[in-house]
Motif scaffolding. Sequence first.
Motif, mmCIF file in Angstrom:
data_model
loop_
_atom_site.group_PDB
_atom_site.id
_atom_site.type_symbol
_atom_site.label_atom_id
_atom_site.label_comp_id
_atom_site.label_asym_id
_atom_site.label_seq_id
_atom_site.Cartn_x
_atom_site.Cartn_y
_atom_site.Cartn_z
ATOM 1 N N SER A 107 0.670 -1.287 -0.164
ATOM 2 C CA SER A 107 0.051 0.036 0.056
ATOM 3 C C SER A 107 0.766 1.255 0.093
ATOM 4 O O SER A 107 1.673 1.508 0.873
ATOM 5 C CB SER A 107 -0.887 -0.292 1.141
ATOM 6 O OG SER A 107 -1.660 1.121 0.933
ATOM 7 N N ARG A 108 0.513 2.196 -1.001
ATOM 8 C CA ARG A 108 1.471 3.288 -0.962
ATOM 9 C C ARG A 108 0.458 4.569 -1.195
ATOM 10 O O ARG A 108 0.811 5.853 -1.608
ATOM 11 C CB ARG A 108 2.166 3.526 -2.313
ATOM 12 C CG ARG A 108 3.050 2.246 -2.627
ATOM 13 C CD ARG A 108 4.081 2.222 -1.678
ATOM 14 N NE ARG A 108 5.209 2.929 -1.857
ATOM 15 C CZ ARG A 108 6.405 2.662 -1.190
ATOM 16 N NH1 ARG A 108 6.436 1.653 -0.428
ATOM 17 N NH2 ARG A 108 7.254 3.764 -1.301
ATOM 18 N N ALA A 124 -8.967 -6.818 -11.393
ATOM 19 C CA ALA A 124 -9.890 -6.281 -10.303
ATOM 20 C C ALA A 124 -9.053 -5.756 -9.226
ATOM 21 O O ALA A 124 -7.919 -6.186 -8.956
ATOM 22 C CB ALA A 124 -10.970 -7.543 -9.940
ATOM 23 N N ALA A 125 -9.681 -4.744 -8.568
ATOM 24 C CA ALA A 125 -9.111 -3.909 -7.423
ATOM 25 C C ALA A 125 -10.355 -3.851 -6.513
ATOM 26 O O ALA A 125 -11.389 -3.815 -6.724
ATOM 27 C CB ALA A 125 -8.512 -2.778 -7.948
ATOM 28 N N PRO A 126 -9.756 -3.583 -5.372
ATOM 29 C CA PRO A 126 -8.300 -3.447 -4.732
ATOM 30 C C PRO A 126 -7.995 -4.970 -4.284
ATOM 31 O O PRO A 126 -8.713 -5.933 -3.909
ATOM 32 C CB PRO A 126 -8.842 -2.840 -3.490
ATOM 33 C CG PRO A 126 -10.125 -3.078 -2.739
ATOM 34 C CD PRO A 126 -10.858 -3.164 -3.937
ATOM 35 N N ALA A 127 -6.617 -5.284 -4.414
ATOM 36 C CA ALA A 127 -5.816 -6.270 -4.189
ATOM 37 C C ALA A 127 -6.307 -7.579 -4.579
ATOM 38 O O ALA A 127 -6.760 -8.247 -3.720
ATOM 39 C CB ALA A 127 -5.578 -6.412 -2.828
ATOM 40 N N ALA A 128 -6.849 -7.713 -5.967
ATOM 41 C CA ALA A 128 -7.690 -8.684 -6.317
ATOM 42 C C ALA A 128 -7.059 -9.497 -7.552
ATOM 43 O O ALA A 128 -6.465 -10.694 -7.141
ATOM 44 C CB ALA A 128 -9.293 -8.245 -6.843
ATOM 45 N N PRO A 161 -0.085 1.190 -6.308
ATOM 46 C CA PRO A 161 -0.902 0.259 -6.382
ATOM 47 C C PRO A 161 -2.568 0.469 -5.989
ATOM 48 O O PRO A 161 -2.512 1.468 -4.949
ATOM 49 C CB PRO A 161 -0.592 -0.880 -5.478
ATOM 50 C CG PRO A 161 0.756 -0.524 -5.524
ATOM 51 C CD PRO A 161 0.968 0.856 -5.592
ATOM 52 N N ASP A 162 -3.584 0.554 -6.646
ATOM 53 C CA ASP A 162 -4.942 0.954 -6.226
ATOM 54 C C ASP A 162 -5.343 -0.008 -4.955
ATOM 55 O O ASP A 162 -5.783 -1.194 -5.292
ATOM 56 C CB ASP A 162 -5.879 0.637 -7.460
ATOM 57 C CG ASP A 162 -7.123 1.576 -7.223
ATOM 58 O OD1 ASP A 162 -7.469 1.603 -5.947
ATOM 59 O OD2 ASP A 162 -7.955 1.683 -8.099
ATOM 60 N N VAL A 163 -5.409 0.535 -3.914
ATOM 61 C CA VAL A 163 -5.907 -0.531 -2.929
ATOM 62 C C VAL A 163 -6.794 0.323 -2.058
ATOM 63 O O VAL A 163 -7.233 -0.016 -0.891
ATOM 64 C CB VAL A 163 -4.597 -0.748 -2.024
ATOM 65 C CG1 VAL A 163 -3.577 -1.732 -2.404
ATOM 66 C CG2 VAL A 163 -4.027 0.731 -1.256
ATOM 67 N N SER A 164 -7.493 1.492 -2.829
ATOM 68 C CA SER A 164 -8.529 2.016 -2.159
ATOM 69 C C SER A 164 -9.874 2.305 -3.090
ATOM 70 O O SER A 164 -10.601 2.793 -2.590
ATOM 71 C CB SER A 164 -8.153 3.557 -1.692
ATOM 72 O OG SER A 164 -7.562 4.237 -2.803
#
Length: 463
Positions: free
Chosen positions: A61-62, A294-298, A435-438
């Motif tokens: 996560s950034r 797919a996001a997040p974290a998928a 990375p898209d985590v939100s």
Amino acid sequence: MHSRFHSRLAGALILPALIVFGSCDQTSNIGQSVIDENIEILIDSAFTVSGSSVRNNNVQSRTLTQLLGDIDIDGYGSVQSYFVSQFMPAANIETDDVASIDSLRLIMRVPTGDFIGDSIAPMGLTVYELERELPYPIYTDTSLDGFYNTSKPIGSSIYTMANFRLDSLSKTESTTYREFEVPLDVTLGRRLFEAYKADPASFSDPEVFTSRIFKGLAVQNSFGSGRLTRIGQSLLRLYYTRKFYSEELQRDSIQHLSGNYFGVTPEIVTNNQLSYTPSDKIERLVEQGEAIVAAPAAYEVKMRFPAPEILSRYNTNKAEFQLINTLTMSLPVELIDNNADITPPSYILLVLSKDKDKFFADNSLPDNLHSFYAAYNSSTQSYDFSDMRSYITELAEKENLEEADYTFTITPVTVTMTTNGSGYYQTTVVGSVTPDVSTASAARFLLDKAKIIFAYSKQSLNY
């Protein structure tokens, strides 16, 4: 003659067909012979792309955007997220004449409408103080067992995104965000105050502060489902009473004050702890070899780019002089039906798979050589990469290609822009790619319909 060839090719028009130019330059210079130049500008698009999905649950996560909630979306799947975060002192704490520390509150600011799901569903949250310093780097699936005691909460609340007050929730209305206050155990506020009085210098060093004084908070969803909330800013607000002698009033006075003394900043560690379960539909598509992101974290896509075939075409019947003009790629996607308006990622990163982890670890920016980014075009339902020339030019210089040279990863990212200069000289450039985590997003890449256009020029000389 070599330099004249390059200037001529650089200015050549690229047309969607094979074009052959013939020219004859004659001069009256003594001793120069007549030279015939045959210049071909060739365009080829007969290339295919292949790839498939891979799980992408181990994401660093950034982002400072914190995701909180629990939601199940037909066609997409379910996501559960809570966050952990360190805090950094944001201002000097007033200590003169402070009589008491009255309360400490966690403030979470949510940009207007920045959530997915049901706005009125009541959901609960619980806050815990971290007992161990967060690891770095930290990932979306990092185990935090033992980092905080779930039997010792320091705060809780019920929250909703509707425009009314619910139970103990207080809010501040704004045109840009809504503010939620969660009362925390006041002993934490008093401890922070006393630590500042004892050693103010330790509050200016993030490493000292987070390791010795305050390790941070974990904020978990305690009950309810139906919504994911994107928290744009978190801070700690200290409420205190100040008693002093007022020269103006000529008597003792009391002030009830507050200050936002601790915040989430880029210098410290914050992380969304994510769990994604795909829908049956997405799971079937992945099992069938479809290219799903797919996001997040998928999910992300591992893709084979046809660099060997492109260079084979380029090296066929080589001329005395050759030049690569352009290389572009358009990747069409198909939306995945769902009941929550989940759309394709706003941005994707195309990066050589061997470089992906280092790209994010080093906070790199796309260089149009080994990494590229593209925004989703909702009109064409595609992602377009318009400048891959440097990449294929570099490969053309290699004697032997390895699979790692043309194996790419497509992953959802968050792109922020930075404005440089001012007035007429103002420019907007990419400031960060993380990375898209939100954000929840999903799409199926139609790799069999990808369009690659490769244009190159050849020149032969007849003396």
